[in-house]
Design a protein around this motif. Structure first.
Motif, mmCIF file in Angstrom:
data_model
loop_
_atom_site.group_PDB
_atom_site.id
_atom_site.type_symbol
_atom_site.label_atom_id
_atom_site.label_comp_id
_atom_site.label_asym_id
_atom_site.label_seq_id
_atom_site.Cartn_x
_atom_site.Cartn_y
_atom_site.Cartn_z
ATOM 1 N N ALA A 83 0.579 -1.191 0.158
ATOM 2 C CA ALA A 83 0.026 0.127 0.114
ATOM 3 C C ALA A 83 1.015 1.118 -0.026
ATOM 4 N N ARG A 86 2.300 1.368 -3.687
ATOM 5 C CA ARG A 86 1.819 1.497 -4.408
ATOM 6 C C ARG A 86 0.856 2.915 -4.489
ATOM 7 N N TYR A 87 0.463 3.343 -3.436
ATOM 8 C CA TYR A 87 -0.747 4.212 -3.474
ATOM 9 C C TYR A 87 -0.236 5.454 -2.766
ATOM 10 N N ARG A 88 -0.871 6.514 -3.168
ATOM 11 C CA ARG A 88 -0.663 8.027 -2.575
ATOM 12 C C ARG A 88 -2.058 8.140 -1.798
ATOM 13 N N PHE A 89 -1.913 8.118 -0.467
ATOM 14 C CA PHE A 89 -3.419 8.251 0.133
ATOM 15 C C PHE A 89 -3.106 9.326 1.261
ATOM 16 N N ARG A 92 -0.624 8.938 4.446
ATOM 17 C CA ARG A 92 0.318 8.089 4.177
ATOM 18 C C ARG A 92 1.585 8.567 5.048
ATOM 19 N N GLU A 168 -5.669 -4.971 -9.590
ATOM 20 C CA GLU A 168 -4.756 -4.793 -8.679
ATOM 21 C C GLU A 168 -4.411 -5.855 -7.688
ATOM 22 N N HIS B 3 -10.630 -0.930 -5.818
ATOM 23 C CA HIS B 3 -10.925 -0.538 -4.546
ATOM 24 C C HIS B 3 -10.830 -1.202 -3.415
ATOM 25 N N ARG B 6 -7.357 -1.957 -2.815
ATOM 26 C CA ARG B 6 -6.580 -0.835 -2.172
ATOM 27 C C ARG B 6 -6.830 -0.372 -0.552
ATOM 28 N N THR B 10 -4.383 -0.872 2.534
ATOM 29 C CA THR B 10 -4.145 0.031 3.350
ATOM 30 C C THR B 10 -5.103 0.265 4.829
#
Lengths: 257, 283
Positions: A83, A86-89, A92, A168, B3, B6, B10
């Motif tokens: 996470a 891979r992701y910008r949230f 973070r 994903e 989603h 993801r 997270t």
């Protein structure tokens, strides 16, 4: 001159690291209960150990706990590392900051905060509370280990997989996970070692129905000496040596393919 | 589906950290501001008395002693670990891996058992005294066990790898050409060490220092096994307040103090890392 000094420093440090362990192992074969003098070779402490089910149970509990906690921490930590990679949230930066703080938090601080939590929530202390606590202190190590390996890869690998129609989850399962496997294994081994090595956290969050090895030993060696403990330590050391050698051999065999 | 994955990856770790790290930390801070209660552990009213009590000479003494012992253990680890890490980082490949492995192997034995192993060495009739007698020493056996010295020896023994590994990491990355350049420009051994090596390896020194110093404050079992039944470390203080005296607010206050101290050390660490990076960046 410099070379001799170098050898002396290395020899000195290794002696310091291994002399106490060597003494520990040697005295597991010493035929004397109280005196530390050498009274001859014996295996009776190993027999005493076999006749001490509490100690053996505690050792098995510790290994079961370490395997469980390392596995849970590796699963959550690997997903977390993916996470972060891979992701910008939102949050973070706070998440990774919190992981680094957790990495450095003294065990005793973590231990009493979890004890507070368990008491307030009414969680009974035992296997469950131990797993939660061990996963918590292993988690930052697994995340950092896996993330370090992932961040060395070209992000286009995943993009390519996505372009070719992988979702994903599929991209993670078929591309990222195989690439990160050595780090995942390393993170698991590190967690397993940390869990086995822990005394402080277990001391606070374990209950009477699930006694782990450090606590059993703690009550035995606080005052005085117990040769059974030497015998157990020797066996555990040989066992972990065998496991690591075996895993090295397995990894080496797999590498050429 | 995208989603879902993801959110799950997270959310899982965020949730775990929120429930098992943030929430309990807030509880400890709250506890440290409450008043002790015999059956519920804590009760109102809010107070700062628990922090004030840390300055009571009895407890302030434990804090000062604990900081002293931890600092001494850290310095000893550094003095032993630095030359060792240097040699390992500069050794040829097979030796380097072997030596690193040898530093890690003792970890496979539980650290409580390792503290006990140190006890076997230091005991009145233990390995060290026996060796001294064998070498012809004829005085009284040395009383090493149950002294602050034994606790420091135990802390160094248990924590030394935590100093060696970060030092190894920075020394291994140190570009030898920088040292050659310094030598070409006329810097002697001492100057090269003070002005090039030390600033560049400072982040490793601070990292190792933090990784030794912070646990050294809390390893109550080392003090229990090697130092006798005395409150020598902050860890003993916290443990006894929580599990023996049942004064949770006071134990929590001691623990919060540890965390604040950790914050200060981390700040010093990041500052030193930033400065080291700036120096490399300078033209």
């Amino acid at each position: 001159m410099i070379a001799a000094l170098r050898v002396a420093v290395v020899a000195g440090v290794l002696l310091f690291l291994y002399l106490p362990l060597a003494v520990l192992f040697a005295f597991s074969f010493n035929d004397s209960k109280y005196s530390m003098a050498w009274k001859g070779f014996t295996l009776k402490w190993y027999e005493a150990l076999a006749a001490n089910p509490q100690l053996v149970d505690a050792a098995i509990h510790s290994v079961v706990l370490a395997v469980t906690a390392a596995t849970v921490a590796t699963v959550i930590g690997t997903l977390g590392a993916v996470a972060l990679y891979r992701y910008r949230f939102r949050g973070r930066a706070s998440l990774s900051g919190l992981l680094y703080v957790l990495l450095l938090t003294p065990d005793i601080v973590l231990a009493i905060s979890l004890l507070c939590l368990f008491v307030v929530l009414g969680v009974s202390l035992g296997f469950g509370s131990l797993v939660i606590a061990h996963v918590t202190f292993c988690l930052p190590f697994t995340v950092v280990t896996v993330y370090a390996r992932l961040s060395g890869f070209d992000p286009r690998l995943v993009e390519a997989a996505r372009d070719l129609g992988a979702g994903e989850f599929t991209a993670m399962r078929r591309v990222l996970l195989p690439l990160a496997l050595p780090a995942i294994v390393a993170g698991w081994l590190l967690s397993f070692t940390l869990s086995l090595d822990d005394v402080v956290v277990s001391y606070f969050v374990s209950g009477p129905e699930y006694e782990v090895l450090p606590l059993r030993i703690y009550s035995m060696v606080r005052l005085g000496f117990k040769p059974e403990v030497n015998a157990l330590a020797t066996l555990l050391f040989v066992l972990s040596l065998a496991i690591v050698l075996a895993s090295q051999l397995l990894l080496r065999q797999r590498r050429p393919s | 589906m995208q989603h879902v994955f993801r959110r799950a990856s997270t959310g899982l770790i965020a949730l775990w950290l929120a429930v098992f790290v943030l929430l309990p930390t807030l509880m400890v801070v709250a506890t440290s501001l409450l008043t002790r209660h015999d059956s519920h552990f804590v009760s109102l009213p809010l107070t700062l008395d628990n922090y004030a009590r840390l300055f009571d000479p009895l407890y302030a003494g434990v804090l000062v002693d604990s900081f002293g012992l931890a600092a001494l253990a850290t310095v000893l680890c550094l003095l032993v670990g630095y030359p060792f890490a240097w040699i390992v980082a500069r050794a040829r490949a097979p030796w380097r891996h072997l030596l690193l492995l040898l530093v890690i192997v003792p970890f496979w034995t539980n650290s409580l058992i390792r503290a006990y192993a140190v006890k076997l060495v230091l005991a009145t009739n233990g390995a060290l005294n026996s060796a001294l007698f064998a070498l012809g020493y004829s005085g009284e056996p040395l009383q090493l066990l149950y002294t602050p010295f034994a606790v420091v020896a135990g802390l160094v023994y248990v924590l030394l790898p935590f100093m060696i590994l970060p030092l190894y990491a920075v020394i291994e990355k140190l570009d030898p050409r920088l040292l050659e350049a310094a030598a070409d420009l006329g810097a002697g051994r001492l100057q090269r060490f003070v002005r090039v090596i030390l600033p560049l390896t400072l982040p490793g020194i601070v990292a190792g220092g933090v990784l030794v110093f912070l646990p050294a404050l809390g390893l109550f079992y080392v003090s229990d096994v090697l130092g006798g039944a005395k409150d020598l470390l902050v860890g003993n203080l916290v443990k006894n307040q929580f599990l023996v005296a049942r004064d949770w607010p006071f134990g929590a206050a001691a623990s919060v103090t540890l965390v604040v101290l950790m914050g200060l050390l981390l700040w010093a660490w990041s500052a030193s890392a930033r400065r080291a990076n700036q120096r490399i960046g300078e033209p």
